[in-house]
Design a protein around this motif. Structure first.
Motif, PDB file in Angstrom:
ATOM      1  N   CYS A  34      -3.888  -3.046  -0.468  1.00  0.00           N
ATOM      2  CA  CYS A  34      -2.973  -2.298  -1.330  1.00  0.00           C
ATOM      3  C   CYS A  34      -3.681  -1.621  -2.494  1.00  0.00           C
ATOM      4  O   CYS A  34      -3.191  -0.643  -3.033  1.00  0.00           O
ATOM      5  N   PHE A  35      -4.862  -2.115  -2.886  1.00  0.00           N
ATOM      6  CA  PHE A  35      -5.565  -1.428  -3.970  1.00  0.00           C
ATOM      7  C   PHE A  35      -6.441  -0.301  -3.467  1.00  0.00           C
ATOM      8  O   PHE A  35      -6.608   0.705  -4.140  1.00  0.00           O
ATOM      9  N   LEU A  36      -7.049  -0.529  -2.292  1.00  0.00           N
ATOM     10  CA  LEU A  36      -8.033   0.455  -1.851  1.00  0.00           C
ATOM     11  C   LEU A  36      -7.729   1.056  -0.492  1.00  0.00           C
ATOM     12  O   LEU A  36      -8.515   1.840   0.014  1.00  0.00           O
ATOM     13  N   GLY A  37      -6.617   0.644   0.106  1.00  0.00           N
ATOM     14  CA  GLY A  37      -6.282   1.202   1.411  1.00  0.00           C
ATOM     15  C   GLY A  37      -7.212   0.744   2.513  1.00  0.00           C
ATOM     16  O   GLY A  37      -7.212   1.288   3.606  1.00  0.00           O
ATOM     17  N   MET A  47       2.214   2.023  -3.485  1.00  0.00           N
ATOM     18  CA  MET A  47       1.301   2.291  -4.601  1.00  0.00           C
ATOM     19  C   MET A  47       1.169   3.785  -4.855  1.00  0.00           C
ATOM     20  O   MET A  47       0.993   4.548  -3.911  1.00  0.00           O
ATOM     21  N   PRO A  48       1.225   4.218  -6.109  1.00  0.00           N
ATOM     22  CA  PRO A  48       0.852   5.613  -6.383  1.00  0.00           C
ATOM     23  C   PRO A  48      -0.618   5.790  -6.026  1.00  0.00           C
ATOM     24  O   PRO A  48      -1.415   4.877  -6.208  1.00  0.00           O
ATOM     25  N   LYS A  49      -0.966   6.976  -5.537  1.00  0.00           N
ATOM     26  CA  LYS A  49      -2.292   7.156  -4.985  1.00  0.00           C
ATOM     27  C   LYS A  49      -3.202   7.990  -5.869  1.00  0.00           C
ATOM     28  O   LYS A  49      -2.749   8.780  -6.694  1.00  0.00           O
ATOM     29  N   THR A  87      -9.162  -1.634   5.377  1.00  0.00           N
ATOM     30  CA  THR A  87      -8.880  -2.622   6.417  1.00  0.00           C
ATOM     31  C   THR A  87     -10.037  -3.590   6.460  1.00  0.00           C
ATOM     32  O   THR A  87     -11.164  -3.191   6.692  1.00  0.00           O
ATOM     33  N   TRP A 115       0.834  -1.197   0.000  1.00  0.00           N
ATOM     34  CA  TRP A 115       0.000   0.000   0.000  1.00  0.00           C
ATOM     35  C   TRP A 115       0.873   1.253   0.000  1.00  0.00           C
ATOM     36  O   TRP A 115       0.616   2.214  -0.717  1.00  0.00           O
TER      37      TRP A 115
END
Lengths: 248, 221
Positions: free
Chosen positions: B97-100, B17-19, B102, B14
């Motif tokens: 890692c794709f959407l942040g 990853m570019p955000k 939990t 995460w």
């Protein structure tokens, strides 16, 4: 307790973006196919009706005429039928071509409209704590021109940064309601190969979105405008483009 | 991979990853759902199916993206040795890692699990209209959100908005991604905060393993 994350990953957004484009294309293709089917059905019905009419007429005429003349007439009928069919085919092809162009325009129009909705709402979130006119200015009310300029600058800087993680590279204006926003490395086209017809057509569809984003953002900032875009550098670099804003 | 390693891997990826802006993401998804509602003429079952289909094609691409990010960042997920393991990877690495996000894995059995999603970036601006209200019609020009549709003009159909699985795209993504690693699963959005439940729950059931190779991964240790 966990709060909603403030960001998602860029790949996630790009996957969503492409899914959206695909969906719009699918829908416009469905509409196109429906239209073409209707037209083909209509034209085959018409030609059936014509065929029914002719024998009846000829019968009436043929009574009491020479056999030869009847044969000639029959040949002519067939020729005419053939020509009619050819003519219809050509008409259909023309229509198909027209409808395909329309379909691509529909796709771009839908993308633009979705961009408008997103830009309209997004700018509200982004501009919440910002005042468009710098606090140091003016004892008098700021002019329309100044407000427009501030709005466009906001879009070039804060808005563009939130959406594309960079600012607009160059802003030009004639101070009379026309602005040109240049982005030399437009993010969503970064991986597009240049000089391929299909890629170019896709790029145009993708670019309809940011046009809508700008128009929507301006609209919620109280400014009605028309936004179009061009490729810069003669289409050499596929991701170098300019957005032309014309205030209504 | 152990649970804690999986979680750590998720955080690492995460971080790398570019955000992108969550609100932009949410609004874009919202306009996609709105388009679907128009395209499929307020047919809610069909819309749920389409969201799943769209998610499926995204999920297929997610696996490649994930594996390449792992390689670049020296993270080794390794093949999963149990369905529980798979569940942890989906929750702690995939969604993280794709959407942040939990997420928690619960109700684990040999071939099923539940995913609890606590915060959902897709639905941050969404409210479902009251059921039985009007649908979205074509002449809603310009801005229109789901809240407005409840009292909207037109819409002869009485719509069960509560049947809309707004975030059903996740189910498709999970299905598509797992199929790439030879697991055929069915996913269902069982509980949805938008419909008044207190948590978002996705139920995943393993239907079959798809290739011989995968079978080896599932030998009990």
């Amino acid at each position: 307790a966990v709060g909603t994350p403030t960001h998602v990953s860029e790949p996630a957004f790009e996957f969503l973006l492409h899914a959206m484009i695909e969906q719009v294309e699918i829908q416009c293709l469905r509409e196109y196919n429906k239209k073409m089917k209707m037209m083909k059905d209509r034209s085959s019905n018409d030609s059936d009706n014509n065929k029914d009419a002719q024998p009846g007429e000829k019968k009436g005429e043929g009574k009491g005429e020479d056999q030869n003349q009847e044969d000639d007439t029959k040949e002519k009928e067939e020729e005419v039928d053939e020509k009619d069919k050819q003519f219809e085919q050509e008409l259909l092809k023309e229509e198909e071509h027209k409808q395909q162009i329309l379909m691509n325009e529909n796709i771009a129009a839908k993308m633009e409209r979705m961009g408008f909705d997103v830009g309209f709402r997004l700018v509200e979130r982004l501009a919440q704590s910002k005042s468009l006119v710098p606090p140091t200015a003016h004892t008098q009310t700021p002019s329309q021109t100044l407000l427009q300029l501030e709005a466009v600058k906001f879009i070039c800087k804060e808005f563009w940064t939130e959406v594309f993680r960079k600012q607009i590279d160059k802003l030009q204006t004639n101070h009379r309601g026309v602005f040109v926003l240049k982005d030399g490395s437009f993010k969503w086209l970064e991986r597009m190969p240049s000089n391929i017809e299909v890629a170019r057509a896709m790029a145009i569809k993708i670019l309809a979105l940011p046009c809508g984003l700008i128009r929507g953002a301006l609209s919620n900032l109280g400014i009605a405008a028309v936004v179009s875009c061009d490729f810069m550098d003669d289409g050499e670099k596929m991701n170098s483009c300019s957005f032309n804003v014309k205030i209504k | 991979m152990s649970k804690s390693n999986i979680t750590a891997a998720g955080h690492t990826l995460w971080g790398k990853m570019p955000k992108a802006n969550t609100e932009l993401f949410a609004l874009t998804y919202g306009s996609l759902v709105t388009e679907l509602i128009k395209d499929y003429d307020n047919d809610i079952d069909e819309i749920n199916k389409q969201l799943d289909r769209i998610g499926y094609s995204i999920g297929v691409r997610c696996i490649d993206e994930l594996l390449s990010k792992c390689e670049v960042n020296g993270v080794d997920i390794g093949p999963c040795n149990s369905f529980q393991n798979t569940a942890e990877v989906v929750a702690k690495i995939g969604f993280r890692c794709f959407l942040g996000m939990t997420c928690d894995v619960t109700n684990v059995t040999e071939n099923s699990f539940s995913l609890f999603l606590y915060e959902n970036p897709l639905s941050i601006f969404v409210e479902l209209p009251e059921s039985g209200g009007g649908g979205l019609n074509d002449d809603d020009g310009g801005v229109d959100d789901f809240g407005a549709a409840a009292g909207g003009s037109g819409g002869i159909k009485r719509l069960e908005w509560s049947k809309l699985k707004y975030s059903n795209i996740y189910c498709g993504v999970i299905r598509g991604a797992l199929e790439q690693v030879n697991m055929k699963v069915s996913c269902n959005f069982a509980r949805d905060v938008l419909r008044g439940d207190d948590v978002n729950e996705i139920k995943v059931e393993l239907k079959e393993m798809l290739a011989e190779g995968a079978g080896e991964e599932y030998q009990d240790e």
